[in-house]
Design a protein around this motif. Structure first.
Motif, mmCIF file in Angstrom:
data_model
loop_
_atom_site.group_PDB
_atom_site.id
_atom_site.type_symbol
_atom_site.label_atom_id
_atom_site.label_comp_id
_atom_site.label_asym_id
_atom_site.label_seq_id
_atom_site.Cartn_x
_atom_site.Cartn_y
_atom_site.Cartn_z
ATOM 1 N N LYS A 160 0.830 -1.208 0.000
ATOM 2 C CA LYS A 160 0.000 0.000 0.000
ATOM 3 C C LYS A 160 0.863 1.256 0.000
ATOM 4 N N LEU A 176 2.304 1.761 -3.466
ATOM 5 C CA LEU A 176 1.283 2.262 -4.381
ATOM 6 C C LEU A 176 0.965 3.727 -4.110
ATOM 7 N N THR A 178 -0.183 -11.236 -8.012
ATOM 8 C CA THR A 178 -1.437 -10.933 -8.706
ATOM 9 C C THR A 178 -2.362 -12.138 -8.833
ATOM 10 N N CYS A 222 -1.949 -8.225 -3.803
ATOM 11 C CA CYS A 222 -2.020 -6.945 -4.529
ATOM 12 C C CYS A 222 -3.459 -6.560 -4.835
ATOM 13 N N ILE A 280 -5.271 -2.989 -3.763
ATOM 14 C CA ILE A 280 -5.841 -2.073 -4.760
ATOM 15 C C ILE A 280 -7.330 -1.858 -4.490
ATOM 16 N N GLU A 281 -8.045 -2.921 -4.192
ATOM 17 C CA GLU A 281 -9.484 -2.843 -3.942
ATOM 18 C C GLU A 281 -9.801 -1.904 -2.773
ATOM 19 N N SER A 335 -10.851 3.474 -6.051
ATOM 20 C CA SER A 335 -10.234 2.451 -6.897
ATOM 21 C C SER A 335 -11.303 1.641 -7.608
ATOM 22 N N ALA A 344 -6.561 -2.214 -13.305
ATOM 23 C CA ALA A 344 -7.323 -1.448 -12.322
ATOM 24 C C ALA A 344 -7.098 0.039 -12.525
ATOM 25 N N ILE A 367 -6.811 3.617 -9.934
ATOM 26 C CA ILE A 367 -6.852 4.296 -8.639
ATOM 27 C C ILE A 367 -6.911 5.786 -8.940
ATOM 28 N N VAL A 405 -3.521 1.248 -13.215
ATOM 29 C CA VAL A 405 -2.646 0.368 -12.441
ATOM 30 C C VAL A 405 -2.731 -1.017 -13.058
#
Length: 433
Positions: free
Chosen positions: A244, A247, A262, A270, A274-275, A280, A298, A300, A305
């Motif tokens: 985190k 990111l 992933t 990951c 991200i979620e 996001s 994804a 953000i 991303v």
């Protein structure tokens, strides 16, 4: 509680579906003015219009004599024409002083301004000097050996198109206009993150179970090859807060590429990170392709991303299939053209049902034929040499489960500099070879 790592793998998306989704979310990142000599490889953000003729004057394309063409008609070796040399020798960069009248001529060098009254150039090889006269042995027609003003580029002509890539071909043309700056699309600055408890930076002594970070180097160099500026952030352990934090620090750049973590294993977190991040959206998790199946696409905020698989070959394939189209869209570049090589399958090739497969192959020349033999590389996607040893990629559609031996196939070359081998030796490893 639902485990988001499993959600995307219930139905894996096809490549075509994913690309269509991506196109709807991509915005051009902006424009910038650059010094002309710093713009090579960038993309024009607007048309470039000529503000002057090229050449700006009628220019001689030969060394010889500026003449009135009609004075030379019917000249030959037996019956040459004699013209009076007016004494002027015209050189490049110096305007001529004497107008050419019938029966007269001026000596002129290549690249010089054609004097008023002259409408042709007689090559010096077709003349001789006798006193103050120039003897002409060959006739010329009006316009011969003269490049007229504006015949190359005219004022108001579009000399470079928006969205074109600036190469040496374009810079040569633009140089004729004395341009000092160009408006181009900004080069994307892209953050690169590697993840994994076992990943360490090159230079450190490896402990048992550790491996050096190869993905960040390969991805960064791919970004440079495609006109981007990579920013390597760090190697993050398989820890929620570490990922985190990496990111968070990366979101100041135009895009984020994160490799490893992933899939749907215990350490693959990951997707969870991200979620949970503010504003996001998980667009895709899992694509019907091999290798590269556990890719994450994804957003953000407004930043794309992409989560690339940890295996090196999978990461590189996923980069080409997903990251590169996004990068080209961000900079208004057209889709990458894919040259193809005609080949024959050297063996029967099996492909998993329901997955679009990218099979890496070696190419071997078939005698004097223009067709190559394609040998699939059987190493796994976890091997970095699978990618580095490959000559090309065979794309197998998801609805095709087998390619018969000796079938004609099309191979996408890994690069324009790869030279296929003349001989391929298949068998157990042997240091003697």
């Amino acid at each position: 509680m639902e485990d988001i790592r499993m959600r995307g793998f219930v139905k894996r998306h096809s490549l075509e579906e994913v690309i269509e989704v991506l196109k709807k979310r991509i915005k051009i990142i902006g424009k910038v003015k650059l010094p002309f000599d710093k713009s090579l490889g960038d993309v024009f953000a607007e048309d470039v219009i000529s503000d002057r003729n090229v050449p700006s004057f009628n220019r001689s394309t030969r060394d010889g004599y500026a003449v009135v063409a009609a004075d030379t008609f019917y000249a030959d070796e037996v019956n040459p024409i004699r013209l009076i040399f007016n004494g002027e020798k015209i050189i490049p960069g110096v305007p001529p002083k004497t107008e050419i009248r019938e029966g007269y001529c001026s000596e002129i060098a290549t690249g010089s301004i054609v004097p008023r009254g002259a409408n042709a150039i007689v090559m010096i090889e077709d003349t001789d000097i006798e006193g103050k006269e120039v003897v002409v042995f060959k006739p010329v027609v009006p316009g011969e050996y003269i490049m007229h003003a504006g015949s190359d580029i005219m004022t108001g002509e579009v000399i470079a198109r928006q969205d074109g890539i600036i190469s040496a071909r374009e810079t040569a043309t633009l140089s004729t206009q004395g341009i000092r700056t160009l408006k181009v699309y900004k080069k994307p600055v892209i953050a690169v993150i590697s993840t994994g408890d076992e990943i360490v930076a090159p230079g450190r002594k490896l402990r048992e179970g550790e491996i050096y970070d190869t993905n960040s180097r390969a991805i960064s160099d791919l970004l440079i090859e495609h006109g981007c500026i990579p920013k390597f952030m760090r190697i993050a352990k398989d820890d929620y807060q570490e990922i985190k934090s990496a990111l968070d620090d990366s979101l100041k750049y135009d895009m984020v590429l994160i490799s490893g973590g992933t899939s749907k294993g215990t350490g693959d977190i990951c997707i969870n990170v991200i979620e949970d991040m503010k504003d996001s959206e998980i667009i895709v998790h899992g694509v019907a392709m091999k290798p590269g199946k556990p890719v994450i696409l994804a957003r953000i905020g407004k930043k794309p991303v992409i989560g690339l698989p940890g295996f090196p070959t999978s990461a590189v394939i996923a980069f080409h299939q997903f990251a590169l189209p996004i990068i080209r869209s961000m900079t208004a570049q057209p889709a990458e053209s894919k040259d193809q090589i005609r080949a024959k399958a050297s063996v029967r090739i099996h492909s998993p049902k329901g997955l679009q497969e990218f099979c890496l192959v070696n190419l071997v020349k078939r005698g004097n034929s223009e067709i190559f033999s394609a040998y699939p590389i059987t190493k796994s996607s976890g091997s970095i040499t699978t990618f580095s040893y490959a000559d090309g990629i065979l794309e197998i559609p998801e609805n095709q489960e087998m390619i018969e031996k000796d079938s004609y196939i099309k191979i996408i070359p890994m690069s324009n500099t790869i030279k296929p081998s003349d001989l391929n030796i298949i068998g157990s490893q042997c240091v003697g070879l």
